[in-house]
Write a protein that holds these residues in place. Structure first.
Motif, short mmCIF file in Angstrom:
data_model
loop_
_atom_site.label_atom_id
_atom_site.label_comp_id
_atom_site.label_asym_id
_atom_site.label_seq_id
_atom_site.Cartn_x
_atom_site.Cartn_y
_atom_site.Cartn_z
N GLN A 163 0.83 -1.21 0.00
CA GLN A 163 0.00 0.00 0.00
C GLN A 163 0.87 1.26 0.00
N GLY A 164 2.01 1.18 0.71
CA GLY A 164 2.91 2.33 0.81
C GLY A 164 3.61 2.64 -0.49
N LEU A 165 3.62 1.66 -1.40
CA LEU A 165 4.26 1.87 -2.71
C LEU A 165 3.32 2.59 -3.68
N LEU A 166 2.03 2.64 -3.30
CA LEU A 166 1.04 3.19 -4.23
C LEU A 166 0.78 4.67 -3.96
N ALA A 167 0.38 5.36 -4.99
CA ALA A 167 -0.09 6.74 -4.82
C ALA A 167 -1.32 6.71 -3.91
N VAL A 168 -1.59 7.82 -3.20
CA VAL A 168 -2.60 7.78 -2.14
C VAL A 168 -4.00 7.39 -2.66
N GLY A 169 -4.40 7.94 -3.79
CA GLY A 169 -5.71 7.61 -4.34
C GLY A 169 -5.81 6.13 -4.67
N ASP A 170 -4.70 5.59 -5.20
CA ASP A 170 -4.68 4.17 -5.53
C ASP A 170 -4.70 3.31 -4.27
N ARG A 171 -4.16 3.85 -3.18
CA ARG A 171 -4.16 3.14 -1.91
C ARG A 171 -5.60 2.89 -1.45
N ILE A 172 -6.45 3.94 -1.60
CA ILE A 172 -7.86 3.78 -1.23
C ILE A 172 -8.50 2.74 -2.13
N PHE A 173 -8.18 2.84 -3.40
CA PHE A 173 -8.74 1.87 -4.34
C PHE A 173 -8.30 0.46 -3.98
N TYR A 174 -7.04 0.33 -3.59
CA TYR A 174 -6.51 -0.98 -3.20
C TYR A 174 -7.31 -1.55 -2.04
N GLU A 175 -7.59 -0.72 -1.04
CA GLU A 175 -8.27 -1.21 0.16
C GLU A 175 -9.76 -1.47 -0.09
N THR A 176 -10.39 -0.63 -0.92
CA THR A 176 -11.84 -0.76 -1.10
C THR A 176 -12.23 -1.72 -2.22
N HIS A 177 -11.33 -1.96 -3.15
CA HIS A 177 -11.67 -2.81 -4.28
C HIS A 177 -10.75 -4.03 -4.42
N PHE A 178 -9.45 -3.73 -4.49
CA PHE A 178 -8.48 -4.78 -4.80
C PHE A 178 -8.47 -5.86 -3.71
N SER A 179 -8.32 -5.46 -2.45
CA SER A 179 -8.25 -6.42 -1.34
C SER A 179 -9.51 -7.28 -1.25
N PRO A 180 -10.71 -6.66 -1.25
CA PRO A 180 -11.92 -7.49 -1.19
C PRO A 180 -12.00 -8.48 -2.35
N LEU A 181 -11.68 -8.01 -3.56
CA LEU A 181 -11.74 -8.89 -4.73
C LEU A 181 -10.80 -10.07 -4.56
N LEU A 182 -9.60 -9.77 -4.11
CA LEU A 182 -8.59 -10.82 -3.95
C LEU A 182 -9.05 -11.82 -2.89
N ALA A 183 -9.62 -11.30 -1.81
CA ALA A 183 -10.08 -12.20 -0.74
C ALA A 183 -11.19 -13.10 -1.25
N MET A 184 -12.02 -12.59 -2.14
CA MET A 184 -13.18 -13.36 -2.58
C MET A 184 -12.88 -14.31 -3.71
N GLN A 185 -12.04 -13.91 -4.64
CA GLN A 185 -11.84 -14.79 -5.80
C GLN A 185 -10.39 -15.24 -5.95
N SER A 186 -9.52 -14.88 -4.99
CA SER A 186 -8.13 -15.34 -4.93
C SER A 186 -7.27 -14.89 -6.12
N VAL A 187 -7.90 -14.23 -7.07
CA VAL A 187 -7.11 -13.76 -8.21
C VAL A 187 -7.72 -12.45 -8.70
N VAL A 188 -6.84 -11.50 -9.01
CA VAL A 188 -7.30 -10.23 -9.54
C VAL A 188 -6.39 -9.89 -10.71
N ARG A 189 -6.99 -9.39 -11.78
CA ARG A 189 -6.17 -9.10 -12.96
C ARG A 189 -6.38 -7.69 -13.46
#
Lengths: 376, 263
Positions: free
Chosen positions: A53-79
């Motif tokens: 998360q610290g490597l990402l720009a701040v806006g992308d960090r929010i996106f990572y937490e609200t979209h990327f993480s949940p998606l990864l937790a649910m389907q184990s793969v994100v592309r």
């Protein structure tokens, strides 16, 4: 086989994309040489407790937490997630991320593709799309504004007579159509006009505008409704409007508690008159306007008594279709008969609502109606 | 359009149990609760739903006016409560839904008996004397990020998926099949969420309140969790071992235990 491609360490470290592995909470535990080269960090700098998360720009960090993480937790793969990484020197590296989550041991593996050119191109496409959407919204707004100018903001107050008008554009109202109506005071009473210019779009709008102001100006010189419509016919031909127009024009004069309606039809559907228990057509057919140099039009008088209602409408009401079935004049007669006890506004609303509902809410053509009602 | 269909409401668990309503935050849908909600089905009447504009809600019911503030989303919650006739419900809200739940409880206190806030923030943007964690420019950047990541939503595929809710295989071919939503609505929801300021509402929350605060949550940092705790009279704060913003997915066991201990 060349021995160099058997060396997994070599395959990992110098792969053509960055590799990055993290714990489930994002703590970076391993990166390859390619990633270090892409981002400019020193070996060990990223794996000392830093999180992705610290490597990402701040806006992308929010996106990572609200979209990327949940998606990864649910389907184990994100592309194909597009984010910006922050390089060691503070500049940004647009990348595409693919990730897989492995539960045992709990680890997330990322592929990091540098995507500077692609992202710049995508941003250009996005900007173009946003411009197109803005233009579309502007065009729609323009169409609506123009359309509003074809109907008066308010109808005149007439003692002893209720009048109401209603209009519904075709479809979602993106295209300016040719239906119009108007009502205004004249020397001997009031005049009303309702019409339909053939076609849609800017060209039709120009003719609609022409028709409306011609009908406003004509009564100064022309004595009868048929003479007013003839004047419009001459104007359409003189201005080479290139589109035909159907219209009904009427004059209303108070006679005691009644009103005398004198009307003329030019290629337009008959108005319907509800009187007592009967609903009937009024007027005599006349030629459509804008095609022939001489038109045959006639005037008809109708005396309206208390309790009577008269409905003027455009063909969009009766030609609305549900599958192959047309709404038709018979349904309209029944509806007018059933709703004649209501006020003018109630009748107009009931008719437009039913005509729109018949077409599942998206009328194929404009719908315009005017209703006169003499209260009992 | 019934509220049940509009908000894709799912009711499970004990029909005569106390109601427990789970509400998702910005970015996903009721799937966020898939690892937590089942643990309450033995004792509670469990209610899951999607806000209009998210998940499998009816997108045609979305209106930019209604959803231009969190109050519009609170109205969705109250509509679901009214439809099911809920009273004394435990409302579990993740992320922005924590504040949406607070607004709903302030408006109709009888509907709610307790509020569980998972990763709440009453204001995301820093203000004088207040650390929200973000600047206005950061939020602008988030909107750009959303624009670049349509997450499997394309104009060509959307109608196919939306028109065939009974054929999920049509959507399954898409790369990121969960949490899919209309990008325009997502953008508006992001703006409403991250521009909101509900600090003044906290002291008016009329029900028992539990705040679940994760470690290293970049969306709702621990200072924000403490601020919420101090602003809601009588609230309980639990600092979780779980990291990130989504303990409902990353640490369901700890989340379940904390909720059970509270109710």
């Amino acid at each position: 086989m060349s021995g160099v491609e058997d060396d997994f360490e070599e395959l990992y470290e110098h792969a053509p994309c960055g590799y990055l592995s993290t714990l489930p909470d994002g703590t970076i535990i391993r990166v390859n040489r390619t990633l270090l080269e892409l981002t400019g960090y020193d070996p060990g700098e990223l794996t000392g407790g830093m999180r992705i998360q610290g490597l990402l720009a701040v806006g992308d960090r929010i996106f990572y937490e609200t979209h990327f993480s949940p998606l990864l937790a649910m389907q184990s793969v994100v592309r194909e997630i597009a984010v910006d990484m922050r390089r060691a020197d503070g500049t940004r590296l647009p990348v595409l991320l693919n990730a897989v989550m492995r539960d045992d041991p709990g680890v997330i593996r990322f592929c990091v593709f540098a995507a500077t050119d692609r992202r710049e191109y995508e941003r250009e496409l996005l900007r173009a799309r946003q411009r197109a959407e803005r233009s579309e919204a502007e065009a729609r707004e323009l169409a609506r504004t123009l359309q509003r100018s074809f109907i008066p903001p308010a109808l005149p107050e007439i003692p002893g007579l209720q009048v109401a008008g209603a209009f519904r554009p075709a479809g979602r109202g993106d295209l300016v159509g040719g239906d119009f109506y108007d009502m205004y005071e004249t020397a001997g009473g009031w005049a009303l006009a309702l019409g339909d210019v053939c076609g849609k779009g800017v060209d039709a709008a120009v003719v609609t505008s022409l028709a409306r102001y011609t009908l406003r100006a004509a009564p100064i010189r022309e004595p009868s409704p048929s003479a007013v419509l003839s004047a419009l016919n001459r104007t359409l031909l003189r201005e080479r409007a290139g589109r035909f127009v159907t219209a009904v024009y009427g004059q209303l004069a108070p006679v005691g508690h009644r009103f005398r309606l004198t009307l003329s039809l030019a290629g337009h559907p008959y108005p319907l008159w509800a009187s007592g228990d009967a609903v009937g057509e009024i007027g005599r057919p006349g030629n459509v306007l804008g095609l022939l140099p001489r038109v045959r039009l006639s005037d008809v008088d109708v005396d309206l008594a208390p309790g009577d209602a008269v409905l003027f409408y455009t063909d969009g009401v009766v030609e609305g279709r549900r599958d192959k079935e047309m709404y038709g004049e018979e349904r309209l007669r029944c509806l007018l008969g059933a709703s004649r006890a209501m006020g003018a506004a109630g009748i107009a609303e009931a008719i437009v609502n039913e005509a729109v509902a018949f077409q599942s809410g998206l009328p194929r053509d404009d719908i315009a109606v005017m209703v006169l009602k003499i209260p009992s | 359009m019934s509220v049940m269909v509009r908000n894709n409401v799912r009711v499970t668990g004990r029909p005569d149990g106390r109601p427990m309503v789970f509400a998702h935050g910005f970015g996903c849908d009721q799937n966020m609760w898939r690892l937590v909600a089942p643990a309450f089905e033995d004792d509670y009447r469990v209610v899951l739903f999607d806000y209009v504009g998210s998940g499998d809600s009816d997108l045609s019911a979305y209106s930019p006016e209604r959803y231009s503030s969190l109050q519009g989303y609170a109205q969705d919650v109250l509509d679901v409560c009214a439809e099911l006739g809920l009273t004394d419900a435990v409302f579990v809200g993740h992320s922005v839904s924590a504040m949406i739940g607070a607004l709903a409880a302030i408006r109709e206190p009888a509907r709610f008996g307790a509020l569980v806030m998972v990763g709440p923030s009453p204001r995301y943007i820093d203000d004088e004397g207040y650390v929200g964690g973000f600047s206005a420019a950061d939020i602008e950047e988030l909107l750009e990020s959303l624009d670049s990541n349509y997450l499997g939503w394309s104009g060509a595929m959307a109608p196919v998926i939306m028109g065939n809710p009974d054929r999920p295989e049509l959507g399954a071919e898409l790369t990121n099949s969960f949490c899919r939503t209309d990008p325009e609505i997502a953008r508006r929801f992001a703006t409403v969420t991250f521009m909101s300021d509900n600090r003044a509402d906290l002291s008016r929350v009329p029900v028992r309140c539990l705040i679940l605060q994760c470690a290293q949550d970049v969306i709702a940092p621990v200072e924000v969790g403490r601020f919420v705790h101090e602003s809601i009279p009588g609230s309980e704060l639990v600092l979780m071992r779980a990291t990130g913003h989504c303990p409902n997915l990353s640490a369901p066991g700890e989340t379940i235990a904390a909720i059970k201990a509270f109710v």
